[in-house]
Scaffold this motif. Structure first.
Motif, PDB file in Angstrom:
ATOM      1  N   ALA A 123      48.044  48.043  49.308  1.00  0.00           N
ATOM      2  CA  ALA A 123      48.128  47.019  48.039  1.00  0.00           C
ATOM      3  C   ALA A 123      46.701  46.439  47.276  1.00  0.00           C
ATOM      4  N   CYS A 124      45.876  47.201  47.686  1.00  0.00           N
ATOM      5  CA  CYS A 124      44.572  47.141  46.870  1.00  0.00           C
ATOM      6  C   CYS A 124      44.798  48.433  45.595  1.00  0.00           C
ATOM      7  N   PRO A 125      44.317  48.215  44.720  1.00  0.00           N
ATOM      8  CA  PRO A 125      45.135  48.828  43.683  1.00  0.00           C
ATOM      9  C   PRO A 125      43.222  49.805  43.072  1.00  0.00           C
ATOM     10  N   HIS A 126      42.394  48.748  43.326  1.00  0.00           N
ATOM     11  CA  HIS A 126      40.498  49.581  43.112  1.00  0.00           C
ATOM     12  C   HIS A 126      40.059  49.512  43.944  1.00  0.00           C
ATOM     13  N   VAL A 127      40.579  50.201  45.386  1.00  0.00           N
ATOM     14  CA  VAL A 127      39.775  51.084  46.318  1.00  0.00           C
ATOM     15  C   VAL A 127      39.692  52.582  45.713  1.00  0.00           C
ATOM     16  N   LEU A 167      33.355  49.192  52.647  1.00  0.00           N
ATOM     17  CA  LEU A 167      33.898  49.614  51.726  1.00  0.00           C
ATOM     18  C   LEU A 167      34.459  49.205  50.173  1.00  0.00           C
ATOM     19  N   MET A 168      34.787  48.210  50.943  1.00  0.00           N
ATOM     20  CA  MET A 168      35.968  47.827  49.619  1.00  0.00           C
ATOM     21  C   MET A 168      34.842  47.018  48.683  1.00  0.00           C
ATOM     22  N   PRO A 169      36.012  47.172  46.908  1.00  0.00           N
ATOM     23  CA  PRO A 169      35.217  47.214  45.957  1.00  0.00           C
ATOM     24  C   PRO A 169      34.530  44.669  45.820  1.00  0.00           C
ATOM     25  N   LYS A 170      34.799  44.580  47.058  1.00  0.00           N
ATOM     26  CA  LYS A 170      34.235  43.009  46.754  1.00  0.00           C
ATOM     27  C   LYS A 170      34.232  42.246  45.820  1.00  0.00           C
ATOM     28  N   THR A 171      35.364  42.633  44.926  1.00  0.00           N
ATOM     29  CA  THR A 171      35.611  41.443  43.736  1.00  0.00           C
ATOM     30  C   THR A 171      36.316  40.280  43.492  1.00  0.00           C
ATOM     31  N   ASN A 172      36.795  40.537  45.025  1.00  0.00           N
ATOM     32  CA  ASN A 172      37.569  39.132  45.057  1.00  0.00           C
ATOM     33  C   ASN A 172      39.355  39.179  43.899  1.00  0.00           C
ATOM     34  N   CYS A 173      39.826  39.989  43.403  1.00  0.00           N
ATOM     35  CA  CYS A 173      40.068  39.251  42.685  1.00  0.00           C
ATOM     36  C   CYS A 173      41.676  39.362  42.555  1.00  0.00           C
ATOM     37  N   LYS A 174      42.329  39.074  44.164  1.00  0.00           N
ATOM     38  CA  LYS A 174      42.955  38.846  44.377  1.00  0.00           C
ATOM     39  C   LYS A 174      44.308  39.691  44.438  1.00  0.00           C
ATOM     40  N   GLU A 175      44.340  40.478  43.693  1.00  0.00           N
ATOM     41  CA  GLU A 175      45.737  41.114  43.378  1.00  0.00           C
ATOM     42  C   GLU A 175      46.262  41.860  44.627  1.00  0.00           C
ATOM     43  N   CYS A 176      46.039  41.756  45.784  1.00  0.00           N
ATOM     44  CA  CYS A 176      46.390  42.365  46.540  1.00  0.00           C
ATOM     45  C   CYS A 176      47.465  41.253  47.537  1.00  0.00           C
ATOM     46  N   GLY A 177      46.807  40.240  46.880  1.00  0.00           N
ATOM     47  CA  GLY A 177      47.406  39.070  47.411  1.00  0.00           C
ATOM     48  C   GLY A 177      47.067  37.749  48.902  1.00  0.00           C
ATOM     49  N   HIS A 178      45.529  38.261  48.418  1.00  0.00           N
ATOM     50  CA  HIS A 178      44.749  38.114  49.793  1.00  0.00           C
ATOM     51  C   HIS A 178      43.627  37.491  48.972  1.00  0.00           C
ATOM     52  N   PRO A 179      43.217  35.776  49.217  1.00  0.00           N
ATOM     53  CA  PRO A 179      42.567  35.691  48.571  1.00  0.00           C
ATOM     54  C   PRO A 179      40.984  36.261  48.212  1.00  0.00           C
ATOM     55  N   THR A 180      40.134  36.857  49.424  1.00  0.00           N
ATOM     56  CA  THR A 180      39.161  38.151  49.211  1.00  0.00           C
ATOM     57  C   THR A 180      39.196  39.616  49.705  1.00  0.00           C
ATOM     58  N   CYS A 181      38.119  39.735  49.460  1.00  0.00           N
ATOM     59  CA  CYS A 181      38.123  40.850  50.258  1.00  0.00           C
ATOM     60  C   CYS A 181      38.204  41.650  51.301  1.00  0.00           C
ATOM     61  N   LEU A 182      37.580  40.212  51.856  1.00  0.00           N
ATOM     62  CA  LEU A 182      36.948  40.109  53.488  1.00  0.00           C
ATOM     63  C   LEU A 182      38.748  40.247  53.826  1.00  0.00           C
ATOM     64  N   ALA A 183      39.281  38.451  53.337  1.00  0.00           N
ATOM     65  CA  ALA A 183      40.821  38.158  54.322  1.00  0.00           C
ATOM     66  C   ALA A 183      41.245  40.123  54.183  1.00  0.00           C
ATOM     67  N   PHE A 184      41.505  40.382  53.028  1.00  0.00           N
ATOM     68  CA  PHE A 184      42.360  42.193  53.184  1.00  0.00           C
ATOM     69  C   PHE A 184      41.559  42.837  54.030  1.00  0.00           C
ATOM     70  N   SER A 185      40.498  43.444  54.033  1.00  0.00           N
ATOM     71  CA  SER A 185      39.583  43.643  55.265  1.00  0.00           C
ATOM     72  C   SER A 185      40.130  43.456  56.135  1.00  0.00           C
TER      73      SER A 185
END
Ligand code: SF4
Length: 445
Positions: free
Chosen positions: A41-45, A11-29
């Motif tokens: 923490a993810c402004p793009h969801v 369900l995540m944007p999968k852009t890996n933009c790192k704005e959440c402080g995690h290197p990838t959307c997978l790590a954030f998930s």
């Protein structure tokens, strides 16, 4: 049912933009799935994903608030089972029971006793949190009259009754104080839950077993999610097991119907048994404990236990380093030194105050460690003490240039005398020996 990291990732944007402080959307998930980060923490969801992820992003234990203004108390919102994994955030509330069937004089006297339950410990005020009005009279109008009296008390109100009518009347007179309503059970839950929703008050839901409690919380949750789980098993062992299961199921299994703060009563019986039982529930994992004692010798240790448990284990409690007067101290008064660990500092300070001999107390900068720990870690040495004396210009402030060091670090005497040029007296090992030491040596320093 909680979502896994991979389900969230879809369900995540999968852009890996790192704005959440995690290197990838997978790590954030993965972090979101284990409640280590908030969805915000993810402004793009997307809004659509945000709705779907509501369960996964909600705290495993809901935050529930009761009381108003300065009496506001928060419960729950915990994310770990063990303090050393991160921190316990919301200290267990202590509520003292008062019966509505006391006569006017006894009720007022009891309320005054409860209002006085506040203590100073290691530089902080610790106090009880709530006044729990128990509907022993069984008469709704009496309960409401007493509720209006506890609304003016120093602590947040808890209204305890099985009667929807009594709870409604009492909640009406102290609605502005946002009381915690304690009384939903299998037979009255619909009426009481509707009342809690109407008044926007949190509600304690109780049942005889964990399975029944979960089922009842699910039903009440259809009306209001402002829920606290009431544990009412027979024995302390059963209560402890149930409290532990509630927290474990909420955090490990993300069991939504158990993802609420918990309430337990220890009223009745010997007051020291109450204190011992309460200490167990403060440790694991009650959000609010109701007692019927106003005995300060029982309550202060509970407040101290709570204060210690609900602190950040990564940050020792410490006071600002410096030199502080005790009593009407002047330049001729004796100078004691200890570390800036709060517990050590305030223990020494308390003993010096009780000696009633004006003096000064140096809190040396040891990163909040105790005397022997600081000494072993090289933070409370002759060199460091000499540096601190120099930094604070203490030789100018105290012409007698004499200090009293803790007995446990007597080996520092020669070093301090050499490095700082001060005379050193060896004090007692334990703070409890300070008053006798101070009196015996009055005039020598
Ligand atoms: Fe992915 Fe959002 Fe983190 Fe960017 S901020 S890496 S989109 S999770």
């Amino acid at each position: 049912m909680a979502l896994t990291g991979l389900q969230i990732f879809k369900l995540m944007p999968k852009t890996n933009c790192k704005e959440c402080g995690h290197p990838t959307c997978l790590a954030f998930s993965m972090a979101l799935a284990s409640s280590k980060i908030a969805l915000d923490a993810c402004p793009h969801v997307s809004d659509e994903a945000r709705d779907t992820l509501g369960t996964a992003s909600a705290p495993p234990v809901a935050k529930i608030v009761f009381g108003a203004g300065t009496k506001t108390r928060e419960m729950g919102d915990e994310v770990v089972l063990f303090r050393h994994d991160k921190q316990f955030f919301h200290p267990t509330c202590l509520a003292i029971a008062i019966s509505d069937d006391l006569d006017d004089e006894c009720f007022t006297a009891r309320l005054s006793e409860i209002n006085a339950l506040s203590f100073e410990r290691v530089g902080e005020t610790v106090a009880i949190d709530g006044v729990a009005l128990v509907n022993k009279s069984g008469v709704p109008d009496v309960f409401a009259k007493r509720a209006s009296q506890i609304a003016a008390a120093a602590f947040a109100p808890v209204l305890v009754s099985d009667s929807p009518e009594a709870l409604a009347k009492a909640a009406e007179v102290c609605a502005a104080e946002k009381p915690l309503l304690c009384g939903a059970n299998e037979s009255n839950w619909e009426a009481v839950a509707a009342l809690a929703k109407e008044k926007n008050c949190p509600l304690v839901v109780s049942a005889d077993s964990l399975a029944d409690l979960s089922a009842l919380a699910e039903k009440v949750g259809g009306i209001t999610k402002n829920i606290v789980l009431g544990v009412r098993s027979e024995t302390p062992v059963q209560k402890l097991a149930e409290l532990t299961q509630i927290r474990r199921q909420a955090i490990r299994k993300k069991a939504r119907h158990l993802g609420y703060p918990s309430f337990v009563s220890v009223c009745g019986g010997d007051l020291y048994d109450q204190a011992a039982e309460a200490s167990v529930y403060i440790s694991k994992y009650a959000s609010i404990v109701m007692l019927d004692t106003t005995d300060k010798a029982s309550l202060l240790p509970l407040c101290a236990l709570r204060q210690n448990l609900f602190s950040d284990p990564q940050k020792p409690a410490q006071v600002e380093p410096g030199v502080f007067p005790i009593g009407a101290a002047d330049e001729k008064s004796p100078v004691y030194i200890t570390t800036n660990f709060s517990l050590t500092y305030y223990t020494v300070e308390g003993e010096l105050s009780s000696a009633k001999i004006p003096c000064w107390l140096i809190a040396a900068p040891t990163d909040g460690t105790s005397v022997l720990t600081a000494w072993a870690a090289g933070k409370f040495t002759a060199d460091k003490i000499a540096e601190f004396i120099e930094e604070l210009k203490l030789s100018e402030k105290f012409p007698h240039k004499t200090m009293i060091i803790p007995g446990y670090v007597a080996s520092l005497k020669a070093g301090i005398e050499e490095k700082a040029g001060w005379k050193v007296m060896i004090g007692p090992n334990e703070a409890s020996g300070i008053p006798a030491f101070a009196k015996a040596n009055s005039g020598n320093a």
